[in-house]
Scaffold this motif. Structure first.
Motif, PDB file in Angstrom:
ATOM      1  N   HIS A   1      47.539  -1.331  -5.939  1.00  0.00           N
ATOM      2  CA  HIS A   1      47.539   0.100  -6.254  1.00  0.00           C
ATOM      3  C   HIS A   1      48.433   0.801  -5.258  1.00  0.00           C
ATOM      4  CE1 HIS A   1      44.906   0.735  -2.791  1.00  0.00           C
ATOM      5  NE2 HIS A   1      44.135  -0.232  -3.252  1.00  0.00           N
ATOM      6  N   GLY A   2      48.643   2.074  -5.479  1.00  0.00           N
ATOM      7  CA  GLY A   2      49.545   2.824  -4.622  1.00  0.00           C
ATOM      8  C   GLY A   2      48.852   3.571  -3.502  1.00  0.00           C
ATOM      9  N   GLU A   3      49.515   4.611  -3.030  1.00  0.00           N
ATOM     10  CA  GLU A   3      49.053   5.419  -1.894  1.00  0.00           C
ATOM     11  C   GLU A   3      49.580   6.833  -2.077  1.00  0.00           C
ATOM     12  OE1 GLU A   3      47.907   7.303   0.996  1.00  0.00           O
ATOM     13  OE2 GLU A   3      47.566   5.247   1.707  1.00  0.00           O
ATOM     14  N   THR A   4      48.686   7.809  -2.156  1.00  0.00           N
ATOM     15  CA  THR A   4      49.139   9.187  -2.378  1.00  0.00           C
ATOM     16  C   THR A   4      49.845   9.753  -1.149  1.00  0.00           C
ATOM     17  OG1 THR A   4      46.942  10.009  -1.740  1.00  0.00           O
ATOM     18  CG2 THR A   4      47.391   9.722  -4.117  1.00  0.00           C
ATOM     19  N   MET A   5      49.383   9.414   0.048  1.00  0.00           N
ATOM     20  CA  MET A   5      50.000   9.844   1.303  1.00  0.00           C
ATOM     21  C   MET A   5      50.360  11.332   1.274  1.00  0.00           C
ATOM     22  SD  MET A   5      50.633   9.099   4.390  1.00  0.00           S
ATOM     23  CE  MET A   5      50.190   7.346   4.371  1.00  0.00           C
ATOM     24  N   CYS A   6      49.329  12.150   1.096  1.00  0.00           N
ATOM     25  CA  CYS A   6      49.405  13.612   1.147  1.00  0.00           C
ATOM     26  C   CYS A   6      50.017  14.241  -0.107  1.00  0.00           C
ATOM     27  CB  CYS A   6      50.154  14.101   2.382  1.00  0.00           C
ATOM     28  SG  CYS A   6      49.446  13.550   3.945  1.00  0.00           S
TER      29      CYS A   6
ATOM     30  N   ARG B   1      52.887   1.753  -2.898  1.00  0.00           N
ATOM     31  CA  ARG B   1      53.322   2.430  -4.111  1.00  0.00           C
ATOM     32  C   ARG B   1      54.740   2.026  -4.499  1.00  0.00           C
ATOM     33  NH1 ARG B   1      53.185   8.595  -1.731  1.00  0.00           N
ATOM     34  NH2 ARG B   1      55.147   8.633  -0.586  1.00  0.00           N
ATOM     35  N   ASN B   2      55.040   2.178  -5.771  1.00  0.00           N
ATOM     36  CA  ASN B   2      56.350   1.801  -6.288  1.00  0.00           C
ATOM     37  C   ASN B   2      57.474   2.578  -5.613  1.00  0.00           C
ATOM     38  OD1 ASN B   2      58.157   0.438  -8.030  1.00  0.00           O
ATOM     39  ND2 ASN B   2      58.113   2.120  -9.497  1.00  0.00           N
ATOM     40  N   HIS B   3      57.184   3.791  -5.211  1.00  0.00           N
ATOM     41  CA  HIS B   3      58.210   4.661  -4.639  1.00  0.00           C
ATOM     42  C   HIS B   3      58.646   4.220  -3.243  1.00  0.00           C
ATOM     43  CE1 HIS B   3      55.189   6.734  -7.144  1.00  0.00           C
ATOM     44  NE2 HIS B   3      56.257   7.178  -7.789  1.00  0.00           N
ATOM     45  N   ALA B   4      57.856   3.324  -2.615  1.00  0.00           N
ATOM     46  CA  ALA B   4      58.126   2.937  -1.232  1.00  0.00           C
ATOM     47  C   ALA B   4      59.020   1.712  -1.155  1.00  0.00           C
ATOM     48  CB  ALA B   4      56.808   2.685  -0.496  1.00  0.00           C
ATOM     49  N   MET B   5      60.129   1.751  -1.882  1.00  0.00           N
ATOM     50  CA  MET B   5      61.141   0.703  -1.819  1.00  0.00           C
ATOM     51  C   MET B   5      62.505   1.383  -1.859  1.00  0.00           C
ATOM     52  SD  MET B   5      59.494  -2.344  -4.197  1.00  0.00           S
ATOM     53  CE  MET B   5      59.359  -1.323  -5.674  1.00  0.00           C
ATOM     54  N   GLY B   6      63.332   1.063  -0.883  1.00  0.00           N
ATOM     55  CA  GLY B   6      64.567   1.819  -0.692  1.00  0.00           C
ATOM     56  C   GLY B   6      65.568   1.719  -1.823  1.00  0.00           C
ATOM     57  N   PHE B   7      65.522   0.623  -2.609  1.00  0.00           N
ATOM     58  CA  PHE B   7      66.558   0.454  -3.637  1.00  0.00           C
ATOM     59  C   PHE B   7      66.496   1.519  -4.719  1.00  0.00           C
ATOM     60  CE2 PHE B   7      63.064  -2.348  -5.083  1.00  0.00           C
ATOM     61  CZ  PHE B   7      62.852  -1.862  -6.369  1.00  0.00           C
ATOM     62  N   TRP B   8      65.367   2.212  -4.855  1.00  0.00           N
ATOM     63  CA  TRP B   8      65.280   3.266  -5.878  1.00  0.00           C
ATOM     64  C   TRP B   8      66.229   4.416  -5.578  1.00  0.00           C
ATOM     65  CZ3 TRP B   8      63.674   1.626 -10.155  1.00  0.00           C
ATOM     66  CH2 TRP B   8      62.533   0.839 -10.310  1.00  0.00           C
TER      67      TRP B   8
ATOM     68  N   PRO C   1      50.360  -2.382   3.563  1.00  0.00           N
ATOM     69  CA  PRO C   1      50.238  -1.109   4.278  1.00  0.00           C
ATOM     70  C   PRO C   1      48.947  -0.335   4.045  1.00  0.00           C
ATOM     71  CG  PRO C   1      51.631  -0.804   2.359  1.00  0.00           C
ATOM     72  CD  PRO C   1      51.303  -2.267   2.411  1.00  0.00           C
ATOM     73  N   HIS C   2      47.889  -1.013   3.615  1.00  0.00           N
ATOM     74  CA  HIS C   2      46.567  -0.378   3.497  1.00  0.00           C
ATOM     75  C   HIS C   2      46.166   0.242   4.828  1.00  0.00           C
ATOM     76  CE1 HIS C   2      42.153  -0.172   3.096  1.00  0.00           C
ATOM     77  NE2 HIS C   2      42.315  -0.295   1.787  1.00  0.00           N
TER      78      HIS C   2
ATOM     79  N   PRO D   1      43.663   7.972  -1.154  1.00  0.00           N
ATOM     80  CA  PRO D   1      45.006   7.416  -1.358  1.00  0.00           C
ATOM     81  C   PRO D   1      45.183   6.724  -2.707  1.00  0.00           C
ATOM     82  CG  PRO D   1      43.727   5.972   0.043  1.00  0.00           C
ATOM     83  CD  PRO D   1      42.880   7.189  -0.184  1.00  0.00           C
ATOM     84  N   LYS D   2      44.069   6.489  -3.419  1.00  0.00           N
ATOM     85  CA  LYS D   2      44.115   5.663  -4.632  1.00  0.00           C
ATOM     86  C   LYS D   2      43.065   6.186  -5.614  1.00  0.00           C
ATOM     87  CE  LYS D   2      41.401   2.802  -1.578  1.00  0.00           C
ATOM     88  NZ  LYS D   2      41.475   1.687  -0.631  1.00  0.00           N
ATOM     89  N   ASN D   3      42.723   5.365  -6.614  1.00  0.00           N
ATOM     90  CA  ASN D   3      41.609   5.665  -7.512  1.00  0.00           C
ATOM     91  C   ASN D   3      41.798   6.979  -8.261  1.00  0.00           C
ATOM     92  OD1 ASN D   3      39.262   4.720  -8.670  1.00  0.00           O
ATOM     93  ND2 ASN D   3      37.910   5.568  -7.111  1.00  0.00           N
ATOM     94  N   SER D   4      43.052   7.298  -8.614  1.00  0.00           N
ATOM     95  CA  SER D   4      43.355   8.523  -9.346  1.00  0.00           C
ATOM     96  C   SER D   4      44.479   8.240 -10.335  1.00  0.00           C
ATOM     97  CB  SER D   4      43.782   9.639  -8.380  1.00  0.00           C
ATOM     98  OG  SER D   4      45.088   9.397  -7.872  1.00  0.00           O
ATOM     99  N   PRO D   5      44.687   9.117 -11.322  1.00  0.00           N
ATOM    100  CA  PRO D   5      45.744   8.890 -12.307  1.00  0.00           C
ATOM    101  C   PRO D   5      47.133   9.348 -11.862  1.00  0.00           C
ATOM    102  CG  PRO D   5      44.523  10.844 -12.907  1.00  0.00           C
ATOM    103  CD  PRO D   5      43.849  10.275 -11.686  1.00  0.00           C
ATOM    104  N   TYR D   6      47.252   9.872 -10.642  1.00  0.00           N
ATOM    105  CA  TYR D   6      48.555  10.328 -10.174  1.00  0.00           C
ATOM    106  C   TYR D   6      49.518   9.148 -10.038  1.00  0.00           C
ATOM    107  CZ  TYR D   6      46.169  14.706  -9.110  1.00  0.00           C
ATOM    108  OH  TYR D   6      45.449  15.873  -9.205  1.00  0.00           O
ATOM    109  N   SER D   7      50.796   9.424 -10.214  1.00  0.00           N
ATOM    110  CA  SER D   7      51.775   8.343 -10.199  1.00  0.00           C
ATOM    111  C   SER D   7      51.798   7.611  -8.863  1.00  0.00           C
ATOM    112  CB  SER D   7      53.168   8.891 -10.526  1.00  0.00           C
ATOM    113  OG  SER D   7      53.579   9.838  -9.558  1.00  0.00           O
TER     114      SER D   7
END
Length: 510
Positions: free
Chosen positions: A317-322, A33-40, A237-238, A329-335
């Protein structure tokens, strides 16, 4: 025997050719997922988003981001492995790429079209050496095992893994790949000649070794007189992410002593889920991917190819991870599912910049990459994505942008007498704009609206409050109008069959 002088002359000759056409490396780990990068969480990036980044350690990506055009909103329109890859390769939405849902043996309906002109076909015809390394998952598995003719490549029923024969490789002349196989420290691959290789090593490390061999041309893997196009598809990281059998032990040590509360920092997360401890292994894989990506960049530097090589880092695609308390973890419209990384580096040509305006859809990637290397005239007429290369290169900063990204989800449709899926059902469609996420879900039996999701992503960035459609009629009307335009552009079955026409104003668009 290749001498050091021969190697230097070979690289030098290669660099002369590279000056004419840029090389392209497209790296895309699975389920990142996009959120899993430290520079953000660092300046100036953190002021461009309204979320807190995952507490991951990604030093190479952090530095790469400062050299790149970084998109805050790259959306995986159909956030599932096979459909994304079909759109990425063909520049077409899923119903036209041939891949309507994940590829598995009992779904002959889902298979990359043999007659589609893929991005690799275009590069190949333009004189590029083309390489594919890692996971493909774009072919319907058939009993074509080259080591055991007439059988599938695995005993699992139905088979998921697949061998891709030369006639289905779409211009890739160097091949080291497989369909899908989630055993990260014991992967296997089929090479260009169809020989199978069983490996006991973390798959991204092994694949990076092969990529470096290709870049250095250590074993005459490529024609050094040509520019190259390389796609590197890591599986982690699948999942699985259950133990250090799934990730490097040393990167796991970075997270093993941290509590779930320290790691699962998103406000919508449920730390009581059984899956929650998996976050340590997930983040360990992300840090491992960062390290392998750094090795690719270092190799480019050592060969003097960094200035004439376009490097892209993304994901399917991303990963909801709870997050949202859901198992999928995927196949949904969540960010967490749709929003994926998109970092593009082209020194001296693409100015490093954080792009918060462009909402990039998966089919846009193919034509944009072709445009970046000057092959915009070769973009196939079937391509449904948009070429944003002018925007990136500074030639046309005001190219028209879509108002949102289409969300797609299909499920199995009719089956034949043998139980094989021969059609698909267009289960959900939606739109993600800069402010809102809307998803409309059908009842499979009646074809009518079953439920919906509507989030104000600006004021509710973690999508905690599902807004009732009836309480926001003006917002819903505008989103449905914009979605109708996207559905038409995508030649989507919802547009062609006028699904939910009481909500979506198909007749009001040109």
């Amino acid at each position: 025997m290749k001498t050091a002088l021969t190697g230097i002359l070979s690289v030098s000759a290669s660099i002369v050719v590279m000056a004419e056409k840029p090389n392209v490396i497209y790296v895309f780990p699975d389920q990142m997922r996009n959120h899993a990068m430290g520079f953000w969480n660092e300046e100036p990036f953190k002021d461009s988003v309204n979320f807190t980044a995952d507490p991951v350690i990604t030093p190479n990506l952090n530095e790469f981001a400062r050299q790149s055009r970084v998109l805050t909103s790259c959306q995986s329109n159909f956030p599932l492995s096979s459909p994304h890859r079909g759109m990425l390769l063909t520049g077409m939405f899923s119903q036209n790429s041939g891949i309507s849902t994940n590829c598995v043996a009992n779904r002959p309906v889902s298979d990359l079209r043999d007659d589609a002109e893929c991005i690799s076909d275009v590069f190949h015809k333009a004189g590029y050496d083309c390489a594919y390394i890692g996971k493909l998952h774009a072919n319907h598995p058939t009993p074509n095992d080259p080591q055991n003719p007439g059988h599938y490549v695995e005993s699992q029923v139905p088979a998921w893994d697949a061998y891709t024969p030369p006639e289905k490789r779409h211009g890739f002349n160097y091949w080291y790949s497989y369909g899908t196989y989630d055993v990260h420290k014991h992967p296997h691959y089929w090479d260009t000649e169809g020989d199978r290789h069983e490996i006991s090593q973390w798959s991204p490390t092994h694949e990076t070794d092969k990529a470096i061999d290709y870049l250095c041309n250590n074993n005459n893997e490529r024609d050094s007189s040509k520019p190259f196009f390389m796609m590197l598809s890591y599986n982690p990281p699948h999942s699985p992410y259950r133990s250090t059998e799934d990730c490097p032990e040393d990167t796991y040590d970075l997270y093993s002593g941290k509590s779930l509360g320290e790691l699962l920092v998103r406000e919508n997360v449920d730390t009581t889920m059984t899956k929650a401890p998996s976050v340590r292994y997930y983040f360990a894989s992300v840090s491992g991917i960062d390290r392998e990506f750094g090795r690719i960049l270092t190799t480019l530097d050592s060969l003097g190819l960094q200035d004439n090589t376009i490097v892209v880092f993304s994901s399917d695609h991303g990963e909801t991870m709870c997050s949202q308390g859901i198992e999928d973890p995927k196949n949904s419209p969540y960010s967490e599912s749709m929003n994926v990384p998109m970092l593009i580096r082209y020194p001296g040509k693409i100015k490093p910049y954080i792009d918060t305006e462009l909402i990039l859809s998966t089919p846009d990637i193919m034509p944009t990459l072709l445009g970046l290397v000057g092959l915009e005239e070769k973009i196939p007429h079937e391509v449904e994505g948009r070429d944003y290369s002018g925007r990136f290169l500074g030639r046309d900063e005001y190219a028209p942008l879509r108002k949102g990204a289409l969300y797609i989800k299909n499920s199995d449709g009719a089956k034949d007498s043998a139980g094989n899926v021969i059609s698909y059902f267009p289960l959900s469609r939606g739109i993600k704009t800069h402010r809102y996420t809307l998803a409309l879900n059908l009842d499979k039996k009646t074809g009518q609206l079953k439920n919906s999701l509507l989030f104000d992503d600006v004021n509710d960035p973690y999508q905690l409050v599902n807004l009732p459609l009836e309480d926001h009629p003006e917002v819903v009307a505008q989103l449905c109008k914009e979605m109708a335009i996207l559905l038409k552009e995508a030649d989507d079955p919802w547009y062609n069959e006028k699904i939910l026409s009481e909500l979506i104003p198909y007749d009001d668009i040109n």
